[in-house]
Design an enzyme around this catalytic site. Structure first.
Site, PDB file in Angstrom:
ATOM      1  N   TYR A 123       0.858  -1.184   0.000  1.00 47.55           N
ATOM      2  CA  TYR A 123       0.000   0.000   0.000  1.00 47.55           C
ATOM      3  C   TYR A 123       0.890   1.227   0.000  1.00 47.55           C
ATOM      4  O   TYR A 123       1.853   1.296   0.764  1.00 47.55           O
ATOM      5  CB  TYR A 123      -0.886  -0.009   1.243  1.00 47.55           C
ATOM      6  N   ASP A 177       9.404   3.090  -0.655  1.00 44.77           N
ATOM      7  CA  ASP A 177       8.366   3.758   0.130  1.00 44.77           C
ATOM      8  C   ASP A 177       8.624   3.442   1.593  1.00 44.77           C
ATOM      9  O   ASP A 177       8.264   2.375   2.088  1.00 44.77           O
ATOM     10  CB  ASP A 177       6.974   3.292  -0.320  1.00 44.77           C
ATOM     11  N   LYS A 196       4.760   9.393   8.580  1.00 43.54           N
ATOM     12  CA  LYS A 196       4.577   8.871   9.947  1.00 43.54           C
ATOM     13  C   LYS A 196       5.605   9.423  10.940  1.00 43.54           C
ATOM     14  O   LYS A 196       5.451  10.541  11.402  1.00 43.54           O
ATOM     15  CB  LYS A 196       4.561   7.347   9.912  1.00 43.54           C
TER      16      LYS A 196
HETATM   17  C1  LIG Z   1       3.981   2.300   3.132  1.00 42.87           C
HETATM   18  C2  LIG Z   1       2.959   3.400   3.107  1.00 42.87           C
HETATM   19  N1  LIG Z   1       2.986   4.295   2.112  1.00 42.87           N
HETATM   20  C3  LIG Z   1       2.116   5.296   2.051  1.00 42.87           C
HETATM   21  C4  LIG Z   1       1.118   5.447   2.997  1.00 42.87           C
HETATM   22  C5  LIG Z   1       0.162   6.580   2.887  1.00 42.87           C
HETATM   23  O1  LIG Z   1       0.361   7.492   3.918  1.00 42.87           O
HETATM   24  P1  LIG Z   1      -0.804   8.453   4.410  1.00 42.87           P
HETATM   25  O2  LIG Z   1      -1.821   7.615   5.092  1.00 42.87           O
HETATM   26  O3  LIG Z   1      -0.105   9.424   5.324  1.00 42.87           O
HETATM   27  O4  LIG Z   1      -1.353   9.120   3.195  1.00 42.87           O
HETATM   28  C6  LIG Z   1       1.051   4.527   4.052  1.00 42.87           C
HETATM   29  C7  LIG Z   1       0.023   4.612   5.114  1.00 42.87           C
HETATM   30  O5  LIG Z   1      -1.053   5.023   5.008  1.00 42.87           O
HETATM   31  C8  LIG Z   1       1.985   3.480   4.100  1.00 42.87           C
HETATM   32  O6  LIG Z   1       1.961   2.565   5.079  1.00 42.87           O
HETATM   33  N1  LIG Z   2      -2.007   0.909   6.867  1.00 39.27           N
HETATM   34  C1  LIG Z   2      -2.369   2.297   6.846  1.00 39.27           C
HETATM   35  C2  LIG Z   2      -1.124   3.075   6.879  1.00 39.27           C
HETATM   36  O1  LIG Z   2      -0.056   2.623   7.093  1.00 39.27           O
HETATM   37  C3  LIG Z   2      -3.244   2.608   8.012  1.00 39.27           C
HETATM   38  C4  LIG Z   2      -3.608   4.046   8.169  1.00 39.27           C
HETATM   39  C5  LIG Z   2      -4.867   4.396   7.451  1.00 39.27           C
HETATM   40  O2  LIG Z   2      -5.004   4.125   6.261  1.00 39.27           O
HETATM   41  O3  LIG Z   2      -5.732   5.026   8.081  1.00 39.27           O
END
Ligand SMILES: Cc1ncc(COP(=O)(O)O)c(C=O)c1O
Ligand SMILES: N[C@H](C=O)CCC(=O)O
Length: 428
Positions: free
Chosen positions: A142, A237, A265
């Site tokens: 993701y 990522d 994060k």
């Molecule tokens: C590996 C990774 N990339 C991108 C994202 C997207 O980050 P955000 O939720 O801050 O948009 C997340 C988590 O949501 C993630 O775990």
């Molecule tokens: N797995 C997602 C981010 O790392 C969880 C956070 C979200 O989507 O709200």
């Protein structure tokens, strides 16, 4: 009715599904999401005044635990100077210098406000730089919710059973090639056939959105080799792994240098911060230096920079990452012993202060298919029994768990006692 249940009912009137991000809705485990009113150190407290040992940490950012006094002080100090200027600040310069010094593959970074923006922008940059349209991602990884990346995605998309989202035009999705994680032969074969069409490979160097799957030896090395061979930009990522599995991220831990990286994060310490960065040669294509456009009203927000900088300074102290890694190892060892004693098929994975729990008799988890062998019904039972025992895990069988430095012996014992009881009372 609990206050969380009543708030959830009320929330559903004006918020789709009652939540502002799908994984929070407990759709993957059933029941009512906890509405949180306070968080401090290793604990979160819900609206019904119940306290839980927290292994979600706001999905990763709270690596120091909640409300670290030095982070709060840094934010309070900045508040008196204004909340946002939409103009450059000294804090941003300090942040960029610090991030580039902690992560040697970065010559330049651009701050954004979410991981989604960071990966979306890095991909646009890779496309603009190479003049190619296709991208490679891995099934179950993701990278946020931008169109090109919501194809066979993990996290909430996987939990809700819609890994390839409606609303993504077929014309966008056709440029996203999805391959199996940890399968370098599939990458080599794909690039041999269409390497000159591929702008970038984007990968979670430790997959954390289909539970937690570390890379097998040779996978990240193989990606580096294949990208070099075919002129493809390698994007790590590190939104989840960055500053977590090691101070220099997964790239430092595994010793592989990507061309571009994304962080989120931990870099914001709980405030909305993310960034993308890499070699000067590539980053120089970003506006205003170059033609690839990218922008943000609140990018580099001073409060967020203050929280992030304070966090990065605190986690830079010697031994910090060894501490959270050691806690995670002892936690997983304790859980395994208790599951074995109860005769529950169970296995775990770990990368530094990040972990995965699997209800399966498979010993080694290295692929999306392996992850899918985990018994979701058993996870649901375990999740709720742990909640009863005062422990908050991610409400999905497909999310990684996170350790913070606020966790100590007391919390380890609470967790293992709750787990012993949970394993003993599971029926599925
Ligand atoms: C590996 C990774 N990339 C991108 C994202 C997207 O980050 P955000 O939720 O801050 O948009 C997340 C988590 O949501 C993630 O775990
Ligand atoms: N797995 C997602 C981010 O790392 C969880 C956070 C979200 O989507 O709200």
């Amino acid at each position: 009715m609990s206050r969380s249940a009543s708030l959830f009912e009320q929330a559903q009137k004006h918020i789709p599904g009652g939540v502002n991000s799908p994984v929070r809705a407990f759709a993957g485990v059933g029941g009512t999401p906890l509405f949180i009113k306070h968080a401090e150190g290793a604990y979160i407290t819900d609206e019904d005044d119940k306290r839980y040992v927290d292994y979600v940490g706001s999905w990763g950012p709270m690596i120091l635990g909640h409300g670290h006094p030095q982070v709060l002080d840094a934010v309070r100090a900045q508040v008196d100077h204004g909340l946002s200027y939409g103009a450059p600040t000294a804090l941003e310069v300090e942040m960029a210098d610090m991030v580039c010094s902690l992560v040697p593959s970065l010559d330049m970074v651009r701050m954004v406000s979410s991981g989604t923006e960071a990966t979306m922008s890095a991909i646009r940059l890779a496309r603009g730089y190479t003049g190619r349209d296709s991208i490679i991602k891995f099934e179950g990884c993701y990278h946020g919710h931008s169109d090109s990346l919501l194809v066979k995605a993990g996290s909430g998309a996987l939990t809700l059973g819609v890994p390839s989202s409606p609303g993504v035009p077929a014309a966008f999705a056709q440029h996203t090639i999805t391959l199996p994680y940890n399968d370098i032969d599939a990458v080599a074969q794909c690039l041999a056939e269409k390497g000159n069409e591929v702008a970038c490979i984007i990968v979670e160097p430790v997959a954390g959105n289909m539970n937690c799957i570390p890379p097998v030896p040779g996978f990240l090395e193989g990606l580096r080799e294949q990208c070099d061979k075919h002129g493809v930009v390698l994007i790590f990522d590190e939104v989840m792994t960055g500053f977590r599995v090691a101070l220099g991220g997964a790239q430092a831990h595994y010793g592989i240098t990507p061309d571009l990286s994304t962080f989120g994060k931990v870099i914001g310490g709980g405030m909305p911060v993310a960034c993308f960065g890499g070699k000067k040669e590539v980053m120089s294509h970003i506006a205003p230096l170059g033609p690839v456009y990218q922008a943000g009203t609140l990018s580099g927000n001073p409060l967020a920079m203050a929280a992030g900088l304070a966090t990065l300074k605190l986690i830079s102290r010697p031994g910090f990452h060894e501490g959270i890694t050691d806690y995670a190892s002892r936690l997983l060892k304790g859980l395994q012993e208790r599951a074995d004693a109860a005769g529950i098929p169970f296995t775990t994975t770990q990368a530094g202060g990040m972990f995965g729990l699997y209800f399966t008799d498979q010993q080694h988890i290295t692929s999306f298919a392996d992850s899918m062998t985990s018994n979701v019904e058993q996870f649901k039972q375990f999740f709720h029994l742990m909640l009863e025992g005062g422990v908050y895990l991610a409400p999905s069988a497909f999310e990684a768990g996170f350790v913070s430095s606020a966790l100590g012996e007391k919390e380890l014992q609470i967790t293992l006692d709750a787990a012993e009881n949970a394993f003993a009372n599971m029926t599925a």
